[in-house]
Design a protein around this motif. Structure first.
Motif, PDB file in Angstrom:
ATOM      1  N   PHE A   1     -13.806  -3.007   3.462  1.00  0.00           N
ATOM      2  CA  PHE A   1     -14.614  -2.291   2.466  1.00  0.00           C
ATOM      3  C   PHE A   1     -14.518  -0.783   2.687  1.00  0.00           C
ATOM      4  CE2 PHE A   1     -17.586  -6.082   1.700  1.00  0.00           C
ATOM      5  CZ  PHE A   1     -17.069  -6.330   0.439  1.00  0.00           C
ATOM      6  N   TRP A   2     -14.607  -0.347   3.940  1.00  0.00           N
ATOM      7  CA  TRP A   2     -14.569   1.082   4.246  1.00  0.00           C
ATOM      8  C   TRP A   2     -13.217   1.696   3.889  1.00  0.00           C
ATOM      9  CZ3 TRP A   2     -17.859   4.699   4.529  1.00  0.00           C
ATOM     10  CH2 TRP A   2     -17.533   5.935   5.088  1.00  0.00           C
ATOM     11  N   ASP A   3     -12.127   1.013   4.261  1.00  0.00           N
ATOM     12  CA  ASP A   3     -10.795   1.522   3.951  1.00  0.00           C
ATOM     13  C   ASP A   3     -10.605   1.659   2.441  1.00  0.00           C
ATOM     14  OD1 ASP A   3     -10.259   1.560   6.654  1.00  0.00           O
ATOM     15  OD2 ASP A   3      -9.043  -0.277   6.626  1.00  0.00           O
ATOM     16  N   THR A   4     -11.055   0.658   1.700  1.00  0.00           N
ATOM     17  CA  THR A   4     -10.935   0.707   0.242  1.00  0.00           C
ATOM     18  C   THR A   4     -11.778   1.835  -0.330  1.00  0.00           C
ATOM     19  OG1 THR A   4     -10.493  -1.658   0.129  1.00  0.00           O
ATOM     20  CG2 THR A   4     -11.248  -0.598  -1.898  1.00  0.00           C
ATOM     21  N   HIS A   5     -12.979   2.001   0.198  1.00  0.00           N
ATOM     22  CA  HIS A   5     -13.864   3.083  -0.261  1.00  0.00           C
ATOM     23  C   HIS A   5     -13.224   4.444  -0.003  1.00  0.00           C
ATOM     24  CE1 HIS A   5     -17.472   5.374  -1.089  1.00  0.00           C
ATOM     25  NE2 HIS A   5     -17.375   5.929   0.117  1.00  0.00           N
ATOM     26  N   GLN A   6     -12.548   4.603   1.121  1.00  0.00           N
ATOM     27  CA  GLN A   6     -11.892   5.865   1.436  1.00  0.00           C
ATOM     28  C   GLN A   6     -10.725   6.145   0.485  1.00  0.00           C
ATOM     29  OE1 GLN A   6     -13.043   8.082   3.877  1.00  0.00           O
ATOM     30  NE2 GLN A   6     -14.726   6.631   3.724  1.00  0.00           N
ATOM     31  N   GLU A   7     -10.015   5.092   0.089  1.00  0.00           N
ATOM     32  CA  GLU A   7      -8.854   5.235  -0.791  1.00  0.00           C
ATOM     33  C   GLU A   7      -9.242   5.391  -2.254  1.00  0.00           C
ATOM     34  OE1 GLU A   7      -6.617   1.709   0.036  1.00  0.00           O
ATOM     35  OE2 GLU A   7      -6.339   2.259   2.131  1.00  0.00           O
ATOM     36  N   ALA A   8     -10.231   4.610  -2.690  1.00  0.00           N
ATOM     37  CA  ALA A   8     -10.624   4.583  -4.102  1.00  0.00           C
ATOM     38  C   ALA A   8     -12.110   4.241  -4.209  1.00  0.00           C
ATOM     39  CB  ALA A   8      -9.784   3.558  -4.856  1.00  0.00           C
ATOM     40  N   PRO A   9     -12.978   5.243  -4.077  1.00  0.00           N
ATOM     41  CA  PRO A   9     -14.424   4.983  -4.150  1.00  0.00           C
ATOM     42  C   PRO A   9     -14.808   4.267  -5.452  1.00  0.00           C
ATOM     43  CG  PRO A   9     -14.008   7.241  -3.460  1.00  0.00           C
ATOM     44  CD  PRO A   9     -12.685   6.657  -3.862  1.00  0.00           C
ATOM     45  N   GLY A  10     -15.688   3.282  -5.319  1.00  0.00           N
ATOM     46  CA  GLY A  10     -16.177   2.545  -6.479  1.00  0.00           C
ATOM     47  C   GLY A  10     -15.276   1.422  -6.946  1.00  0.00           C
ATOM     48  N   LYS A  11     -14.173   1.190  -6.261  1.00  0.00           N
ATOM     49  CA  LYS A  11     -13.232   0.143  -6.675  1.00  0.00           C
ATOM     50  C   LYS A  11     -13.720  -1.232  -6.218  1.00  0.00           C
ATOM     51  CE  LYS A  11      -8.491  -1.385  -6.313  1.00  0.00           C
ATOM     52  NZ  LYS A  11      -7.189  -1.186  -5.705  1.00  0.00           N
ATOM     53  N   ARG A  12     -13.666  -2.189  -7.149  1.00  0.00           N
ATOM     54  CA  ARG A  12     -13.947  -3.580  -6.810  1.00  0.00           C
ATOM     55  C   ARG A  12     -12.678  -4.170  -6.202  1.00  0.00           C
ATOM     56  NH1 ARG A  12     -18.608  -5.501  -8.816  1.00  0.00           N
ATOM     57  NH2 ARG A  12     -18.061  -7.639  -8.393  1.00  0.00           N
ATOM     58  N   LEU A  13     -12.862  -5.041  -5.221  1.00  0.00           N
ATOM     59  CA  LEU A  13     -11.730  -5.718  -4.593  1.00  0.00           C
ATOM     60  C   LEU A  13     -11.697  -7.173  -5.024  1.00  0.00           C
ATOM     61  CD1 LEU A  13     -11.868  -4.442  -0.926  1.00  0.00           C
ATOM     62  CD2 LEU A  13      -9.900  -4.344  -2.428  1.00  0.00           C
ATOM     63  N   SER A  14     -10.520  -7.654  -5.405  1.00  0.00           N
ATOM     64  CA  SER A  14     -10.418  -9.086  -5.676  1.00  0.00           C
ATOM     65  C   SER A  14     -10.635  -9.820  -4.360  1.00  0.00           C
ATOM     66  CB  SER A  14      -9.046  -9.434  -6.260  1.00  0.00           C
ATOM     67  OG  SER A  14      -8.048  -9.370  -5.276  1.00  0.00           O
ATOM     68  N   LEU A  15     -11.147 -11.044  -4.449  1.00  0.00           N
ATOM     69  CA  LEU A  15     -11.386 -11.815  -3.232  1.00  0.00           C
ATOM     70  C   LEU A  15     -10.072 -12.093  -2.509  1.00  0.00           C
ATOM     71  CD1 LEU A  15     -14.185 -14.307  -4.331  1.00  0.00           C
ATOM     72  CD2 LEU A  15     -14.398 -12.030  -3.314  1.00  0.00           C
ATOM     73  N   ALA A  16      -9.005 -12.328  -3.263  1.00  0.00           N
ATOM     74  CA  ALA A  16      -7.701 -12.568  -2.640  1.00  0.00           C
ATOM     75  C   ALA A  16      -7.239 -11.325  -1.872  1.00  0.00           C
ATOM     76  CB  ALA A  16      -6.676 -12.960  -3.698  1.00  0.00           C
ATOM     77  N   ARG A  17      -7.379 -10.163  -2.484  1.00  0.00           N
ATOM     78  CA  ARG A  17      -6.977  -8.912  -1.825  1.00  0.00           C
ATOM     79  C   ARG A  17      -7.855  -8.631  -0.613  1.00  0.00           C
ATOM     80  NH1 ARG A  17      -3.593  -5.005  -0.487  1.00  0.00           N
ATOM     81  NH2 ARG A  17      -4.360  -2.911  -0.779  1.00  0.00           N
ATOM     82  N   LEU A  18      -9.154  -8.884  -0.762  1.00  0.00           N
ATOM     83  CA  LEU A  18     -10.088  -8.668   0.337  1.00  0.00           C
ATOM     84  C   LEU A  18      -9.783  -9.605   1.500  1.00  0.00           C
ATOM     85  CD1 LEU A  18     -12.521  -6.995   1.192  1.00  0.00           C
ATOM     86  CD2 LEU A  18     -13.987  -8.641   0.036  1.00  0.00           C
ATOM     87  N   SER A  19      -9.476 -10.853   1.195  1.00  0.00           N
ATOM     88  CA  SER A  19      -9.111 -11.826   2.229  1.00  0.00           C
ATOM     89  C   SER A  19      -7.868 -11.364   2.985  1.00  0.00           C
ATOM     90  CB  SER A  19      -8.856 -13.189   1.584  1.00  0.00           C
ATOM     91  OG  SER A  19      -8.372 -14.113   2.517  1.00  0.00           O
ATOM     92  N   LYS A  20      -6.883 -10.883   2.240  1.00  0.00           N
ATOM     93  CA  LYS A  20      -5.648 -10.412   2.862  1.00  0.00           C
ATOM     94  C   LYS A  20      -5.896  -9.139   3.674  1.00  0.00           C
ATOM     95  CE  LYS A  20      -0.862  -9.357   1.805  1.00  0.00           C
ATOM     96  NZ  LYS A  20       0.168  -9.359   0.788  1.00  0.00           N
ATOM     97  N   ARG A  21      -6.650  -8.223   3.087  1.00  0.00           N
ATOM     98  CA  ARG A  21      -6.891  -6.935   3.739  1.00  0.00           C
ATOM     99  C   ARG A  21      -7.710  -7.110   5.028  1.00  0.00           C
ATOM    100  NH1 ARG A  21      -7.765  -1.355   0.605  1.00  0.00           N
ATOM    101  NH2 ARG A  21      -6.701  -0.268   2.248  1.00  0.00           N
ATOM    102  N   ALA A  22      -8.667  -8.032   5.011  1.00  0.00           N
ATOM    103  CA  ALA A  22      -9.505  -8.273   6.186  1.00  0.00           C
ATOM    104  C   ALA A  22      -8.872  -9.293   7.129  1.00  0.00           C
ATOM    105  CB  ALA A  22     -10.888  -8.749   5.756  1.00  0.00           C
ATOM    106  N   ASP A  23      -7.775  -9.911   6.694  1.00  0.00           N
ATOM    107  CA  ASP A  23      -7.095 -10.944   7.473  1.00  0.00           C
ATOM    108  C   ASP A  23      -8.052 -12.078   7.830  1.00  0.00           C
ATOM    109  OD1 ASP A  23      -4.889 -12.157   8.652  1.00  0.00           O
ATOM    110  OD2 ASP A  23      -5.241 -11.207  10.593  1.00  0.00           O
ATOM    111  N   LEU A  24      -8.763 -12.551   6.787  1.00  0.00           N
ATOM    112  CA  LEU A  24      -9.726 -13.641   6.954  1.00  0.00           C
ATOM    113  C   LEU A  24      -9.364 -14.796   6.042  1.00  0.00           C
ATOM    114  CD1 LEU A  24     -13.093 -11.656   6.847  1.00  0.00           C
ATOM    115  CD2 LEU A  24     -12.013 -12.668   8.870  1.00  0.00           C
ATOM    116  N   PRO A  25      -9.540 -16.030   6.520  1.00  0.00           N
ATOM    117  CA  PRO A  25      -9.387 -17.171   5.621  1.00  0.00           C
ATOM    118  C   PRO A  25     -10.426 -17.063   4.505  1.00  0.00           C
ATOM    119  CG  PRO A  25      -9.679 -17.897   7.903  1.00  0.00           C
ATOM    120  CD  PRO A  25      -9.919 -16.425   7.866  1.00  0.00           C
TER     121      PRO A  25
END
Length: 116
Positions: free
Chosen positions: A48-72
């Motif tokens: 969430f923090w990395d995305t906020h730094q890159e593009a404040p206010g951006k919603r993340l898809s769950l698939a992208r968030l899962s990949k970005r956080a490296d979580l199942p």
């Protein structure tokens, strides 16, 4: 997990500021008494923090968030549900099962305190 009204906030003795209980419930990972965050929560907060730094206010898809956080996806959804119950994340699920998440300003402030 159902939280009574206003129970998502609790006081910390150290900082004398409100900290969401859902974050503090995850805060002690494997070592009670340590200050380490649960690895899944830490990875999600970092994403969430990395995305906020890159593009404040951006919603993340769950698939992208899962990949970005490296979580199942199951771990991601469980953690997001707890954060959503605490009023710290807005999660939207579409009819096709896809979805997105966005942290609240309160959560971003907490993340900044933790990671900033």
């Amino acid at each position: 997990m159902v939280l009574p009204q206003d129970s998502h906030l609790e006081r910390t003795d150290d900082e004398h500021q409100a900290v969401p209980a859902v974050v503090s419930q995850h805060a002690l990972a494997e070592n009670p008494g340590s200050d380490n965050l649960d690895p899944a929560l830490a990875a999600l907060l970092q994403a969430f923090w990395d995305t906020h730094q890159e593009a404040p206010g951006k919603r993340l898809s769950l698939a992208r968030l899962s990949k970005r956080a490296d979580l199942p996806m199951s771990t991601l959804r469980r953690t997001l549900t707890q954060l959503e119950d605490g009023g710290l994340v807005t999660v939207s699920i579409d009819e096709d099962g896809t979805g997105s998440a966005m942290p609240t300003p309160e959560l971003l402030g907490l993340i900044e305190d933790l990671l900033g």
